[in-house]
Write a protein that holds these residues in place. Structure first.
Motif, mmCIF file in Angstrom:
data_model
loop_
_atom_site.group_PDB
_atom_site.id
_atom_site.type_symbol
_atom_site.label_atom_id
_atom_site.label_comp_id
_atom_site.label_asym_id
_atom_site.label_seq_id
_atom_site.Cartn_x
_atom_site.Cartn_y
_atom_site.Cartn_z
ATOM 1 N N UNK A 16 48.460 7.840 33.270
ATOM 2 C CA UNK A 16 49.427 7.843 34.374
ATOM 3 C C UNK A 16 48.862 8.589 35.573
ATOM 4 N N UNK A 17 48.201 9.712 35.312
ATOM 5 C CA UNK A 17 47.583 10.486 36.391
ATOM 6 C C UNK A 17 46.487 9.681 37.073
ATOM 7 N N UNK A 46 56.537 3.329 27.678
ATOM 8 C CA UNK A 46 56.178 4.252 28.761
ATOM 9 C C UNK A 46 55.233 3.584 29.748
ATOM 10 N N UNK A 47 54.282 2.820 29.251
ATOM 11 C CA UNK A 47 53.356 2.127 30.145
ATOM 12 C C UNK A 47 54.114 1.196 31.087
ATOM 13 N N UNK A 48 55.089 0.471 30.548
ATOM 14 C CA UNK A 48 55.883 -0.427 31.382
ATOM 15 C C UNK A 48 56.695 0.348 32.415
ATOM 16 N N UNK A 49 57.279 1.460 31.991
ATOM 17 C CA UNK A 49 58.095 2.263 32.906
ATOM 18 C C UNK A 49 57.239 2.882 34.007
ATOM 19 N N UNK A 50 56.058 3.340 33.659
ATOM 20 C CA UNK A 50 55.165 3.949 34.648
ATOM 21 C C UNK A 50 54.668 2.897 35.633
ATOM 22 N N UNK A 53 57.454 2.209 37.959
ATOM 23 C CA UNK A 53 57.674 3.330 38.866
ATOM 24 C C UNK A 53 56.617 3.373 39.963
ATOM 25 N N UNK A 54 55.379 3.044 39.597
ATOM 26 C CA UNK A 54 54.276 3.081 40.556
ATOM 27 C C UNK A 54 54.195 1.809 41.397
ATOM 28 N N UNK A 55 55.010 0.806 41.060
ATOM 29 C CA UNK A 55 55.030 -0.467 41.794
ATOM 30 C C UNK A 55 53.630 -1.087 41.864
ATOM 31 N N UNK A 182 50.739 17.170 41.626
ATOM 32 C CA UNK A 182 50.515 17.015 43.071
ATOM 33 C C UNK A 182 50.672 15.558 43.503
ATOM 34 N N UNK A 183 50.328 14.640 42.613
ATOM 35 C CA UNK A 183 50.399 13.214 42.928
ATOM 36 C C UNK A 183 51.789 12.625 42.692
ATOM 37 N N UNK A 184 52.665 13.397 42.073
ATOM 38 C CA UNK A 184 54.018 12.909 41.822
ATOM 39 C C UNK A 184 54.166 12.065 40.577
ATOM 40 N N UNK A 185 53.327 12.293 39.566
ATOM 41 C CA UNK A 185 53.438 11.536 38.319
ATOM 42 C C UNK A 185 54.782 11.848 37.645
#
Length: 228
Positions: A16-17, A46-50, A53-55, A182-185
């Motif tokens: 995710x990071x 979680x992979x699908x949700x991330x 979220x990251x579009x 810092x990246x907003x993960x």
């Protein structure tokens, strides 16, 4: 113009990071995940949700049966997962959670998609410091795979090789979490536990490394753990 990139996205905090890092660098990201019959398939949610979220511009989940031959506690449920090990012990030898040739298989499929997509690079969250001793998370392995990327593709032979990028390779888990913060993960969307239950066990190698990383970073882990 933004460059396209493939990001291997497991659903864990490292990948995710890396995804958020790639986006911050200006890459147009496509996520690639694998349903390889892992006992912790919960991570795919979680992979699908991330990815959502990251579009990301696209997210593929490729079905593979790496449990067909067994050989790993992550694909063979009659093998016990290591539990309650100290992080220092995790680098002593190659643990039973190693899945034979997993990263080589994943990176080969990522390479194929990257070449078709015209992507500039492939990202993965390999880490050579807090890495449980896996042979395919080490710098010499990644250098060898870069050679494969260069010599084994049309793009590479024509002088435009696809780059294999592992930006977390030399960071400790606490440093990775600080970077992700810092990246907003969205840490609450990530998953690390090998056990594959609805709640993280808190005692497998992956849970222990995660919890220690959050402690080192001075950040509260938003995931609940069984028994706490």
């Amino acid at each position: 113009m933004n460059q396209r990139a493939i990001v291997l996205l497991s659903g864990g905090l490292d990948s995710a990071t890396v995804l958020y890092h790639a986006q911050a660098a200006g890459d147009e990201c496509y996520a690639l995940s694998f349903d390889y019959q892992q006992r912790h398939r919960r991570e795919l949610h979680s992979a699908q949700a991330i990815a959502h979220s990251a579009a990301v511009h696209g997210h593929e989940i490729i079905p593979l049966d790496l449990g067909r031959w067994g050989g790993s506690a992550l694909t063979q449920r009659d093998l016990d997962l290591p539990r309650q090990r100290h992080p220092a012990a995790m680098t002593q030898g190659i643990p039973i959670t190693y899945v034979p040739a997993r990263n080589t298989i994943f990176l080969s499929l990522a390479l194929a998609w990257a070449e078709v997509l015209g992507a500039k690079r492939v990202y993965l969250g390999a880490n050579a410091l807090d890495y449980s001793g896996y042979p395919d998370c080490r710098e010499d392995y990644l250098l060898a795979m870069q050679q494969v990327y260069t010599l084994g593709t049309k793009r590479g032979r024509e002088g435009q090789p696809i780059e294999l990028a592992a930006p977390l390779l030399h960071l400790h888990k606490g440093e990775i979490i600080q970077l992700g913060q810092e990246l907003g993960v969205p840490w609450e969307l990530t998953w690390s536990c090998y056990q594959g239950e609805e709640m993280a066990c808190g005692m497998c190698d992956s849970c222990i490394l995660r919890r220690e990383g959050f402690r080192q970073a001075g950040i509260e882990d938003p995931l609940p753990y069984a028994g706490t």
